[in-house]
Design a protein around this motif. Sequence first.
Motif, PDB file in Angstrom:
ATOM      1  N   ARG A   1       0.833  -1.199   0.000  1.00 54.59           N
ATOM      2  CA  ARG A   1       0.000   0.000   0.000  1.00 54.59           C
ATOM      3  C   ARG A   1       0.870   1.252   0.000  1.00 54.59           C
ATOM      4  O   ARG A   1       1.802   1.388   0.798  1.00 54.59           O
ATOM      5  N   GLY A   2       0.571   2.178  -0.910  1.00 53.85           N
ATOM      6  CA  GLY A   2       1.284   3.441  -0.956  1.00 53.85           C
ATOM      7  C   GLY A   2       0.545   4.514  -0.179  1.00 53.85           C
ATOM      8  O   GLY A   2      -0.559   4.286   0.330  1.00 53.85           O
ATOM      9  N   PRO A   3       1.144   5.703  -0.068  1.00 52.80           N
ATOM     10  CA  PRO A   3       0.506   6.781   0.704  1.00 52.80           C
ATOM     11  C   PRO A   3      -0.842   7.208   0.132  1.00 52.80           C
ATOM     12  O   PRO A   3      -1.694   7.714   0.864  1.00 52.80           O
ATOM     13  N   LYS A   4      -1.060   6.970  -1.173  1.00 54.75           N
ATOM     14  CA  LYS A   4      -2.332   7.355  -1.785  1.00 54.75           C
ATOM     15  C   LYS A   4      -3.344   6.216  -1.799  1.00 54.75           C
ATOM     16  O   LYS A   4      -4.437   6.347  -2.344  1.00 54.75           O
ATOM     17  N   GLY A   5      -2.993   5.070  -1.188  1.00 55.58           N
ATOM     18  CA  GLY A   5      -3.914   3.928  -1.192  1.00 55.58           C
ATOM     19  C   GLY A   5      -3.937   3.253  -2.546  1.00 55.58           C
ATOM     20  O   GLY A   5      -2.957   3.241  -3.279  1.00 55.58           O
ATOM     21  N   GLY A   6      -5.077   2.698  -2.888  1.00 57.11           N
ATOM     22  CA  GLY A   6      -5.221   2.031  -4.181  1.00 57.11           C
ATOM     23  C   GLY A   6      -4.914   0.547  -4.095  1.00 57.11           C
ATOM     24  O   GLY A   6      -4.485   0.033  -3.051  1.00 57.11           O
TER      25      GLY A   6
END
Length: 250
Positions: free
Chosen positions: A35-40
């Motif tokens: 998971r990255g800081p922007k989600g998705g």
Amino acid sequence: MDTPQPTPEEIQARVLHRDGLMLVIDKPAGIAVHRGPKGGPNLEASFDALRYGLPRPPVLAHRLDRDTSGCLVLGRHRKATASLGLLFKHGKISKTYWAVVEGNPTENEGEINIPLGRLDAERGWWQKPDPNGFPSLTKWTVMGRGQDGRGEPLTWLAMEPITGRTHQLRVHCAASGWPIVGDNIYGNGPRFGEPTLHLHAREIVIPLSKNKPPVRVVAPAPAHLHERLRACGWNGEEAATAAEPVAADE
């Protein structure tokens, strides 16, 4: 290429190898491993479907770029993950990638020995050739040569990263004058649309158990590579290199 969150059935269908210590899955291109800081969408969010009776989901033993496909190793419990981490750290795990590059290397095999450093502080993952950077070594072999639809040269390479720097193969290819097809950071790939990155973690060899031969796993070439691989002489998956059957837990 944006790959949606895999369903439990989809992630289970991508298991190439399973034993009591680890899994090797065939990562699809176009999805981040965590998971990255922007989600998705991210692969880790689907790992609960890969417990196979154990109390916890497996854990990533290494990373692949979002747009890279192929062999991804997961540890099934803490001790196994720690052992895998040491094997990766000390270069005991051999990895072979397939890439289709723009251009025509003059030799049929060689080494790229170019130190790499961070491009700048703002783009944390992006790298550049840097004489004061970390030593970085890649071995490569030409598997086939061809042309794209416009008559421009393409080359199919098997690449072995001896060191494991971030974006190593991508920067090394670009610095050699033959960027990977679809590379939108270091090459000529578009920001959106086709072609997407033509880099695939084809094979991995893992000497995890002292009393058993190393585990060798091969990931089939993904669909988005087929057209350009065929242009370079690839004749489709052969029985000798097809993924080995999934082993039962031991």
